[in-house]
Motif scaffolding. Structure first.
Motif, short mmCIF file in Angstrom:
data_model
loop_
_atom_site.label_atom_id
_atom_site.label_comp_id
_atom_site.label_asym_id
_atom_site.label_seq_id
_atom_site.Cartn_x
_atom_site.Cartn_y
_atom_site.Cartn_z
N ARG A 159 0.83 -1.20 0.00
CA ARG A 159 0.00 0.00 0.00
C ARG A 159 0.86 1.25 0.00
O ARG A 159 0.58 2.22 -0.71
CB ARG A 159 -0.93 0.00 1.22
N TYR A 176 -7.20 4.18 1.17
CA TYR A 176 -7.14 2.72 1.12
C TYR A 176 -8.20 2.16 2.06
O TYR A 176 -8.34 2.64 3.19
CB TYR A 176 -5.75 2.25 1.56
N GLY A 177 -8.94 1.15 1.60
CA GLY A 177 -9.92 0.53 2.48
C GLY A 177 -10.94 -0.29 1.73
O GLY A 177 -10.88 -0.44 0.51
N THR A 178 -11.89 -0.80 2.48
CA THR A 178 -12.99 -1.58 1.90
C THR A 178 -13.99 -0.63 1.26
O THR A 178 -13.91 0.59 1.44
CB THR A 178 -13.70 -2.41 2.98
N GLN A 179 -14.95 -1.19 0.56
CA GLN A 179 -15.99 -0.39 -0.09
C GLN A 179 -16.70 0.52 0.92
O GLN A 179 -16.88 1.71 0.68
CB GLN A 179 -17.00 -1.32 -0.77
N ALA A 180 -17.07 -0.02 2.06
CA ALA A 180 -17.78 0.76 3.08
C ALA A 180 -16.88 1.85 3.66
O ALA A 180 -17.32 2.99 3.86
CB ALA A 180 -18.29 -0.15 4.19
N GLU A 181 -15.62 1.52 3.92
CA GLU A 181 -14.69 2.52 4.46
C GLU A 181 -14.47 3.65 3.46
O GLU A 181 -14.47 4.83 3.84
CB GLU A 181 -13.35 1.86 4.79
N ASN A 221 -16.46 4.64 1.10
CA ASN A 221 -17.68 5.43 0.99
C ASN A 221 -17.72 6.49 2.10
O ASN A 221 -18.08 7.64 1.87
CB ASN A 221 -18.91 4.53 1.04
N TYR A 242 -8.38 -0.62 -3.10
CA TYR A 242 -9.13 -1.62 -2.34
C TYR A 242 -8.16 -2.65 -1.76
O TYR A 242 -7.03 -2.79 -2.25
CB TYR A 242 -10.17 -2.29 -3.24
N PRO A 243 -8.55 -3.38 -0.72
CA PRO A 243 -7.64 -4.37 -0.11
C PRO A 243 -7.10 -5.36 -1.16
O PRO A 243 -7.81 -5.74 -2.09
CB PRO A 243 -8.53 -5.09 0.91
N GLN A 258 -5.87 -8.65 -2.99
CA GLN A 258 -6.41 -10.00 -3.08
C GLN A 258 -5.27 -10.99 -2.82
O GLN A 258 -4.22 -10.61 -2.34
CB GLN A 258 -7.02 -10.21 -4.46
N TYR A 303 -7.11 -3.66 -7.33
CA TYR A 303 -8.20 -2.90 -7.93
C TYR A 303 -8.17 -1.51 -7.30
O TYR A 303 -8.15 -1.37 -6.07
CB TYR A 303 -9.57 -3.55 -7.69
#
Length: 146
Positions: free
Chosen positions: A2, A20-25, A27, A41-42, A44, A63
């Protein structure tokens, strides 16, 4: 990983903000972030393979989204200039990632002929953002330092 990606993003034209983070973070972060921005995004799964020269290659897919803030209710055609700008930023990221150096060698390898996928992203997140999503495979190489 990262940190290296963020370092590359900070050199892009337009001075995009990085998150950097998940979809919810993301947002939630998008509500207070400065645009344009790049969201990572995190990571894979990472493929690890030993090489003949004593190094270990790590190959992984990432991604990320290159986004601009848009007004609520804009039509797709009105957002096309943002798509074009975001695509240029994604292309620039790929070029700079392939040249990024840490220490005496390149950190990432993007192999010639290896395809990356870039798709338009419209009206994403609560704040309305438009741009492109980039899926790319990056390779890193680490040498045995023992």
């Amino acid at each position: 990983m990262r940190n290296q990606i963020e370092a590359i993003v900070q050199t892009l034209n337009g001075n995009p903000t990085f998150a950097y983070g998940t979809q919810a973070e993301l947002n939630t972060l998008a509500d207070d972030i400065t645009f344009p921005c790049v969201f990572l995004y995190p990571l894979q799964s990472i493929e690890v393979s030993a090489q003949v020269n004593g190094s270990v290659d790590n190959t992984f897919s990432i991604y990320m989204e290159f986004l601009f803030k848009t007004d609520f209710g804009q039509f797709t055609a009105e957002n096309e200039p943002h798509i074009s700008q975001a695509l240029q930023m994604a292309n620039q990221f790929m070029v700079k990632a392939s040249k990024y150096r840490e220490g005496e060698g390149r950190y990432f390898r993007i192999k010639a002929g290896q395809k990356a996928k870039c798709v338009p992203v419209y009206n994403k997140f609560d704040v309305n953002t438009t741009g492109v999503g980039l899926t790319i495979t990056l390779s890193t190489m680490y040498f045995d330092l023992i």
